[in-house]
Scaffold this motif. Sequence first.
Motif, short mmCIF file in Angstrom:
data_model
loop_
_atom_site.label_atom_id
_atom_site.label_comp_id
_atom_site.label_asym_id
_atom_site.label_seq_id
_atom_site.Cartn_x
_atom_site.Cartn_y
_atom_site.Cartn_z
N LEU A 78 7.63 -7.16 2.99
CA LEU A 78 6.49 -6.54 3.66
C LEU A 78 6.89 -5.89 4.97
O LEU A 78 6.03 -5.46 5.74
N GLU A 84 3.31 1.33 2.42
CA GLU A 84 2.52 0.17 1.98
C GLU A 84 3.08 -1.16 2.50
O GLU A 84 2.77 -2.22 1.94
N LYS A 85 3.87 -1.09 3.55
CA LYS A 85 4.36 -2.31 4.17
C LYS A 85 3.32 -2.82 5.18
O LYS A 85 2.42 -2.08 5.61
N VAL A 86 3.47 -4.06 5.56
CA VAL A 86 2.50 -4.70 6.46
C VAL A 86 2.90 -4.51 7.92
O VAL A 86 2.05 -4.24 8.78
N HIS A 98 -2.78 -8.50 1.39
CA HIS A 98 -1.77 -9.48 0.96
C HIS A 98 -2.10 -10.89 1.44
O HIS A 98 -1.38 -11.83 1.08
N ARG A 118 -3.39 -3.69 5.08
CA ARG A 118 -2.40 -4.27 4.17
C ARG A 118 -2.24 -5.77 4.41
O ARG A 118 -2.03 -6.53 3.47
N TRP A 119 -2.34 -6.17 5.66
CA TRP A 119 -2.26 -7.59 6.00
C TRP A 119 -3.35 -8.38 5.27
O TRP A 119 -3.09 -9.41 4.68
N VAL A 125 -1.71 -12.26 4.40
CA VAL A 125 -0.49 -12.73 5.06
C VAL A 125 -0.73 -14.03 5.84
O VAL A 125 0.12 -14.92 5.86
N PHE A 149 7.10 -12.44 5.74
CA PHE A 149 7.17 -10.98 5.69
C PHE A 149 8.29 -10.46 4.78
O PHE A 149 8.69 -9.29 4.91
N ILE A 186 1.49 -2.88 13.08
CA ILE A 186 0.93 -3.71 12.02
C ILE A 186 -0.21 -2.96 11.33
O ILE A 186 -1.14 -2.47 11.99
N ASP A 187 -0.13 -2.90 10.01
CA ASP A 187 -1.20 -2.35 9.19
C ASP A 187 -2.13 -3.51 8.82
O ASP A 187 -1.82 -4.29 7.91
#
Length: 584
Positions: free
Chosen positions: A515, A438-440, A485, A481-482, A487, A512, A477-478
């Motif tokens: 993330l 679940e990280k970006v 959030h 998820r970006w 970002v 980040f 890069i997801d």
Amino acid sequence: MKGGAMTSYHTMPVKKRWSWLVIAVLGLVLLSMLVPLAFLLGLHNGFYSGGYVTEKRSSVSSRQNVTLDSPLIKDFGRKSVKEAENRTTGFTVPTQVSKPPPKGDNVGVGSSAEGTKTIQVIGDNEKTCELKYGSYCLWRQQHKEKMKDLIVRKMKDQLYVARAYYPSIAKLPKLDQFSQEMKQNIQQFEHIFSEGTEDTDLPPQVEKLIQKMETTIIKAKAAVVDCNNVDKKLRQLVDLTEDEANFHMKQSAFLYQLAVQTTPKSHHCLSMRLTVEYFKTSPLDADVSESLLNPDLHHYVILSNNVLASSVVINSTVMHAKVSRKQVFHVLTDKQSFFSMKMWFFTNAYKDATVEVLNIEDLDLLKGQTPSHLSMRQELRVSFLSTSESRTEYMSVFSHWHYALPKIFPNLKKIVVLDDDVVVQRDLSALWNLDMNEKVIGAVRFCAVKFGAIKNYLGKENYDSSSCTWMSGLNIIDLDRWREHDVTKMFQSLVQKRLTETTTLGATVLTFRGLLMDLDDTWVLSGLGHNYGITNEAINKAAVLHFNGNMKPWLELGISNYKVHWRKYLDLENRYMTDCNVNP
């Protein structure tokens, strides 16, 4: 009484007039003595310097011409070279610090016209060459040539000493003959230096002249002279020599920086030829819209205005791919490079991979910011100098454009962002199978620079000073998820808090937090653009080689031992490259 009174009345004014006249005459006589004396003293200093004053004026004059008349050197003269790091592609010139950093850690930031920066983390020790001038000093050591003016330097040392003694010797009437001999020797040396600056330019009888001057200096040292005058002259000569040495050192470092920051002539020719050919042929884009929008394919994004660099990234990635038809490359470039990029990728095929070229300036993505404020990529030099460490690191970070990627690719879920100074040596498809928890963003940690080292650029936000930073180069890069959030909004908010800063480093690092997923160190090997000590074993193990630093592989100043890994992905027989004599 009246007669006496009348006599007294007429006599007193005459005496006063005579007294004033005497005072005036005495004053004129005194001035007539002082003015010639001052003139003679000035002439004496100029004459008995044995050419020193003349040389000094000549040196200062030439320095002023370089400093004032040349806009590039003028710009260099008022800004330190350390504030002019480290443009990787295209042309840029050094610019000055926009705001001095807070005192305490002695951290300074500089900026270039297209977004490359310098950060310095400096302690109390004296600055070393590498920290002050960056990779120029490393390059100078590697390309050090055998001295061609060893004898000339010895003669200059003798000339300096002779000039220091000559004024004092010339004052002694008993040494008139020796004074003339000394003056003649000095003039002979000056004439030799005016004819050449290398040992090969010296006349055949130079050894006799050196011996003769040595004998003259020994005799001068044996004479009873005013040591204060000799000491003063020697100090003047030493100061002048030191100033000139520092000037030439800075000038050399600046010219080196200019060379690594400027697009080579052959590359400029290539870009122009491709642009002309594009408008002559007007090539039509192939219908690949399905591939460009298909989220199940492997999408790579490259932000660059360098045709050859982008080509090498794509070619090296495709060459090591197990299934090239699943690969889609999106090259984001500026308006100036758009047509040359289009023509290049229209005329060159990369197996079954799809290549798309986009003009990022036409996308209207970042409101309120003009293209002149933005850059394809940002690269920084971070210097440490303290009692415990002395080193220089180079790191790449995202530019403003990177934060527009979710908007540019609204249909994509995952992308891999590649800098244009990387070479891929393994299949990268495994990146799409990584569990990102679940990280970006996924990146390799860069623990050579920690949060605490750049704390002056992180504001009052809460962070762990021992945490490692990270670098661009290779990033997964997801995008879902970006967007989740938001970002981009977080980044823009942090940038607004730091409007006076010239780098996005602080905002990127803080954006980040929490993330970031750590990639294994074997994915990326950095330093090939500045570190001479990387072994072949380390290079062969890495999946991606990152040429971060000044000495890019497409430049003549690139590190020759590493350039072979970049050159092998170029088609040197390409007709455009042949016509423009491109041979990096």
